[in-house]
Motif scaffolding. Structure first.
Motif: not given
Length: 427
Positions: A154-175
């Motif tokens: 949802d946060a990604a869609a608000r700033m960029s539209g569909s087909r984007f994702t915001v990763l946070r915390g440990k998942l961002a680090r895992l990527e």
């Protein structure tokens, strides 16, 4: 780009190759354009030859005092000059028309590539690893990520539209850990040189690797006319454009961890949930530049490098050879590696490794000088592959290492990159 001389000598082979790829014949149109250009060049050369003769005649006429003859030939020269100027313009037009048509022709598949119309006719060549056994119904990655509070669409869609994702915390680090792990494998064990390349390129770079002119709709373009790379293959392969390399320098092996940007034109309605098909994603790219004699062995080696990443992550996957109807534009032969996703109960592509022969090299004018031979430089062979797509590797790790409570176990090989973390839970 295909070799025009080869097409002249093998028109039937060209049409057979295009038919295998599900495309229409093209040899007659190439022949028409080529003959028109060659006939025009002959006329133009005759005019240029007559101009040279006339110049000498003017000098002789003036030396002998034959003013009427000199004036007549000078008048002819004026007419010749105009015709030659127009003829040179026509030559450029004919060159562009022929080159433009050749640029639309895909590469010729190797003889061992299976014939087929689409992905349903790809051929599996091997499998590795075991499917995980769950005592519960496995969830898809987006269900897991959202429940953990670390994957926000949802946060990604608000700033960029569909087909984007915001990763946070440990998942961002895992990527991030996955990308670093991939680079370490490819540089430390398979001899690839790490490169940090441009993410914005000009038209010529995308023409060189085959994305332009045919696939412009799949790309993002900036307001100043540059393009955002759809894959680091573009930047890495173009490192050798307009170069003549020494054979002793080959093979060249490059790797880069970069964002990739794709418009996903034609993907409406496909994989709309989650981060399987994104406009922006990270990928560890592999590119090799080889001699013609070593490119096929290099293709197997590159595929093995990509497979080794998934093996060390403990993932189940299969390797398939793409049929003629599913191959990329520049490819002679492609292996796809498909990883098992328990949440989807399906294999999904995570890497494509392709050998392109001299197709891209001709478009980039990338050549090498054979060692110890007094022969003209030859075109290099280029190869590219994903080693692998980081976002899809993240999806695979999340779905294969999920627990019944929705946590994610960190694979052993990634724990050093995660500060020793063993479990990713809700923060």
């Amino acid at each position: 780009m295909l070799d025009l001389k080869w097409i002249r000598e093998n028109p039937q082979l060209l049409d057979e190759a295009l038919e295998r790829r599900g495309a229409g014949s093209a040899s007659s149109e190439v022949r028409r354009l080529d003959e028109a250009r060659r006939e025009h060049l002959k006329v133009l050369q005759d005019w240029q030859g007559r101009r040279n003769e006339a110049s000498k005649e003017i000098g002789k006429a003036k030396a002998s005092g034959d003013a009427p003859r000199a004036e007549a030939v000078m008048a002819e020269m004026t007419d010749l000059k105009a015709r030659i100027q127009d003829g040179e313009k026509e030559e450029r037009r004919l060159d562009e028309e022929l080159s433009g048509f050749l640029a639309t022709l895909p590469n010729v598949p190797l003889a061992d590539v299976p014939r087929g119309a689409d992905e349903s006719e790809n051929v599996e060549v091997r499998r590795s690893g075991q499917r995980p056994a769950f005592t519960f119904e496995p969830k898809e990655h987006f269900e897991l990520g959202e429940a953990l509070g670390q994957m926000d669409f949802d946060a990604a869609a608000r700033m960029s539209g569909s087909r984007f994702t915001v990763l946070r915390g440990k998942l961002a680090r895992l990527e991030r850990a996955l990308g670093q792990f991939m680079l370490d494998v490819h540089t430390g064990e398979f001899g690839y040189e790490e490169v940090s390349p441009p993410l914005l390129v000009r038209d010529d770079a995308l023409f060189g690797t085959g994305q332009l002119p045919k696939f412009a709709e799949d790309l993002f373009r900036t307001s100043d006319g540059r393009w955002m790379i759809p894959t680091a293959e573009v930047s890495l392969t173009n490192l050798v454009r307009e170069q003549i390399l020494d054979e002793a320098a080959l093979p060249l092996r490059f790797t880069a961890l970069t964002p990739s940007f794709r418009s996903e034109a034609g993907s409406a309605g496909r994989d709309t949930r989650g981060m399987l098909r994104q406009h922006q994603f990270y990928k560890a790219e592999l590119v090799s530049v080889n001699t013609p004699e070593t490119s096929l062995a290099e293709h197997e080696r590159m595929t093995r490098a990509a497979e080794s990443v998934l093996e060390r992550l403990g993932l189940h996957f299969r390797t398939v050879v793409l049929c003629t109807g599913d191959m990329g534009f520049s490819s002679q032969k492609t292996y796809d590696i498909e990883v098992w996703l328990p949440g989807q109960n399906a294999f999904r592509e995570i890497s494509s490794c392709s050998v392109c022969g001299d197709f891209q090299a001709r478009r980039m004018n990338a050549r090498f000088r054979p060692a110890g031979e007094k022969v003209a430089p030859r075109f290099v062979h280029t190869l590219n592959g994903s080693g692998t797509a980081v976002g899809r590797a993240l999806i695979a790790v999340m779905e294969n290492y999920q627990t019944e409570t929705g946590e994610i176990r960190v694979p052993d090989v990634l724990r050093p990159y995660m500060g020793g973390l063993e479990i990713i839970g809700r923060e």
